[in-house]
Design a protein around this motif. Structure first.
Motif, PDB file in Angstrom:
ATOM      1  N   ALA A  16       0.848  -1.195   0.000  1.00 56.40           N
ATOM      2  CA  ALA A  16       0.000   0.000   0.000  1.00 56.40           C
ATOM      3  C   ALA A  16       0.879   1.240   0.000  1.00 56.40           C
ATOM      4  N   LYS A  17       0.507   2.205  -0.814  1.00 59.13           N
ATOM      5  CA  LYS A  17       1.287   3.436  -0.916  1.00 59.13           C
ATOM      6  C   LYS A  17       0.364   4.639  -0.826  1.00 59.13           C
ATOM      7  N   PHE A  18       0.891   5.703  -0.242  1.00 56.25           N
ATOM      8  CA  PHE A  18       0.230   6.996  -0.209  1.00 56.25           C
ATOM      9  C   PHE A  18       1.023   7.895  -1.138  1.00 56.25           C
ATOM     10  N   PHE A  19       0.542   8.037  -2.359  1.00 50.72           N
ATOM     11  CA  PHE A  19       1.270   8.638  -3.468  1.00 50.72           C
ATOM     12  C   PHE A  19       2.549   7.839  -3.676  1.00 50.72           C
ATOM     13  N   MET A  20       3.728   8.400  -3.422  1.00 52.37           N
ATOM     14  CA  MET A  20       4.949   7.616  -3.631  1.00 52.37           C
ATOM     15  C   MET A  20       5.552   7.138  -2.314  1.00 52.37           C
ATOM     16  N   ILE A  21       4.906   7.421  -1.197  1.00 50.38           N
ATOM     17  CA  ILE A  21       5.403   7.030   0.123  1.00 50.38           C
ATOM     18  C   ILE A  21       4.704   5.750   0.550  1.00 50.38           C
ATOM     19  N   ASP A  22       5.462   4.821   1.116  1.00 51.21           N
ATOM     20  CA  ASP A  22       4.889   3.586   1.631  1.00 51.21           C
ATOM     21  C   ASP A  22       3.883   3.923   2.732  1.00 51.21           C
ATOM     22  N   ALA A  23       2.803   3.168   2.826  1.00 47.52           N
ATOM     23  CA  ALA A  23       1.735   3.478   3.773  1.00 47.52           C
ATOM     24  C   ALA A  23       2.219   3.420   5.221  1.00 47.52           C
ATOM     25  N   VAL A  24       3.131   2.510   5.519  1.00 50.21           N
ATOM     26  CA  VAL A  24       3.671   2.437   6.882  1.00 50.21           C
ATOM     27  C   VAL A  24       4.503   3.683   7.183  1.00 50.21           C
ATOM     28  N   ALA A  25       5.233   4.171   6.210  1.00 51.53           N
ATOM     29  CA  ALA A  25       6.044   5.369   6.400  1.00 51.53           C
ATOM     30  C   ALA A  25       5.199   6.631   6.403  1.00 51.53           C
ATOM     31  N   ALA A  26       3.997   6.572   5.863  1.00 59.04           N
ATOM     32  CA  ALA A  26       3.130   7.756   5.847  1.00 59.04           C
ATOM     33  C   ALA A  26       2.447   7.966   7.193  1.00 59.04           C
ATOM     34  N   PHE A  27       2.396   6.956   8.038  1.00 54.60           N
ATOM     35  CA  PHE A  27       1.753   7.092   9.343  1.00 54.60           C
ATOM     36  C   PHE A  27       2.412   8.174  10.206  1.00 54.60           C
ATOM     37  N   PRO A  28       3.751   8.245  10.311  1.00 57.30           N
ATOM     38  CA  PRO A  28       4.349   9.356  11.074  1.00 57.30           C
ATOM     39  C   PRO A  28       4.016  10.719  10.475  1.00 57.30           C
ATOM     40  N   LEU A  29       3.814  10.785   9.180  1.00 56.25           N
ATOM     41  CA  LEU A  29       3.428  12.044   8.550  1.00 56.25           C
ATOM     42  C   LEU A  29       2.043  12.481   9.021  1.00 56.25           C
ATOM     43  N   LEU A  31       0.745  11.692  11.926  1.00 57.82           N
ATOM     44  CA  LEU A  31       0.930  12.148  13.304  1.00 57.82           C
ATOM     45  C   LEU A  31       1.504  13.562  13.349  1.00 57.82           C
ATOM     46  N   PHE A  32       2.384  13.882  12.418  1.00 62.60           N
ATOM     47  CA  PHE A  32       2.912  15.244  12.350  1.00 62.60           C
ATOM     48  C   PHE A  32       1.809  16.240  12.028  1.00 62.60           C
ATOM     49  N   PHE A  33       0.907  15.881  11.122  1.00 60.59           N
ATOM     50  CA  PHE A  33      -0.180  16.790  10.780  1.00 60.59           C
ATOM     51  C   PHE A  33      -1.151  16.997  11.948  1.00 60.59           C
ATOM     52  N   LEU A  34      -1.225  16.026  12.840  1.00 57.14           N
ATOM     53  CA  LEU A  34      -2.082  16.174  14.010  1.00 57.14           C
ATOM     54  C   LEU A  34      -1.424  17.011  15.105  1.00 57.14           C
ATOM     55  N   HIS A  35      -0.093  17.036  15.137  1.00 55.48           N
ATOM     56  CA  HIS A  35       0.649  17.796  16.153  1.00 55.48           C
ATOM     57  C   HIS A  35       1.810  18.503  15.448  1.00 55.48           C
ATOM     58  N   ILE A  36       1.566  19.679  14.920  1.00 56.25           N
ATOM     59  CA  ILE A  36       2.553  20.377  14.101  1.00 56.25           C
ATOM     60  C   ILE A  36       3.527  21.138  14.990  1.00 56.25           C
ATOM     61  N   LYS A  37       4.664  20.546  15.202  1.00 52.18           N
ATOM     62  CA  LYS A  37       5.785  21.142  15.926  1.00 52.18           C
ATOM     63  C   LYS A  37       7.056  20.729  15.202  1.00 52.18           C
ATOM     64  N   ALA A  44       8.989  12.541  12.375  1.00 50.59           N
ATOM     65  CA  ALA A  44       8.296  11.990  11.212  1.00 50.59           C
ATOM     66  C   ALA A  44       9.255  11.766  10.046  1.00 50.59           C
ATOM     67  N   VAL A  45      10.146  12.728   9.798  1.00 44.85           N
ATOM     68  CA  VAL A  45      11.103  12.586   8.690  1.00 44.85           C
ATOM     69  C   VAL A  45      12.074  11.442   8.959  1.00 44.85           C
ATOM     70  N   VAL A  46      12.566  11.349  10.191  1.00 44.51           N
ATOM     71  CA  VAL A  46      13.495  10.257  10.534  1.00 44.51           C
ATOM     72  C   VAL A  46      12.795   8.905  10.402  1.00 44.51           C
ATOM     73  N   ALA A  47      11.557   8.804  10.855  1.00 42.92           N
ATOM     74  CA  ALA A  47      10.818   7.549  10.731  1.00 42.92           C
ATOM     75  C   ALA A  47      10.562   7.205   9.271  1.00 42.92           C
ATOM     76  N   MET A  48      10.225   8.193   8.460  1.00 40.46           N
ATOM     77  CA  MET A  48       9.991   7.938   7.035  1.00 40.46           C
ATOM     78  C   MET A  48      11.272   7.490   6.341  1.00 40.46           C
ATOM     79  N   ILE A  49      12.398   8.087   6.696  1.00 35.75           N
ATOM     80  CA  ILE A  49      13.678   7.665   6.114  1.00 35.75           C
ATOM     81  C   ILE A  49      14.013   6.241   6.551  1.00 35.75           C
ATOM     82  N   PHE A  50      13.774   5.938   7.833  1.00 32.52           N
ATOM     83  CA  PHE A  50      14.024   4.590   8.347  1.00 32.52           C
ATOM     84  C   PHE A  50      13.193   3.548   7.598  1.00 32.52           C
ATOM     85  N   PHE A  51      11.893   3.810   7.426  1.00 34.34           N
ATOM     86  CA  PHE A  51      11.033   2.869   6.722  1.00 34.34           C
ATOM     87  C   PHE A  51      11.395   2.775   5.240  1.00 34.34           C
ATOM     88  N   ALA A  52      11.843   3.875   4.647  1.00 34.19           N
ATOM     89  CA  ALA A  52      12.252   3.842   3.246  1.00 34.19           C
ATOM     90  C   ALA A  52      13.517   2.996   3.068  1.00 34.19           C
TER      91      ALA A  52
END
Length: 85
Positions: A16-29, A31-37, A44-52
């Motif tokens: 499963a993909k969210f555009f070009m990002i894997d769906a598992v890696a999109a989950f931290p994104l 969470l970032f949109f729910l708590h923007i700091k 979120a970026v570190v988690a997405m890089i790790f999953f990628a």
């Protein structure tokens, strides 16, 4: 609803993909949109890089944890636990 002629049963195993990002890696994104700091963006970026990187090397999350368990356990497997000797 009719099925499209362009779909096939073999497409059901694709990840499963969210555009070009894997769906598992999109989950931290999400969470970032729910708590923007800034710190949540960095997490979120570190988690997405790790999953990628995991996906690039062909590992899923359970396979990666099995690999870590094998690394931490070491090459020797004992048939009798150390506390029963």
């Amino acid at each position: 609803m009719a099925f499209s002629e362009n779909t096939h049963w073999r497409d059901s195993a694709r990840p499963a993909k969210f555009f070009m990002i894997d769906a598992v890696a999109a989950f931290p994104l999400v969470l970032f949109f729910l708590h923007i700091k800034l710190w949540s963006f960095v997490v979120a970026v570190v988690a997405m890089i790790f999953f990628a990187v995991l996906r690039r090397f062909g590992f899923s999350i359970p396979v990666f944890f099995r690999l870590l368990r094998g690394i931490f356990a070491g090459p020797r497997k004992f048939s009798i636990p150390w506390w029963k000797e």
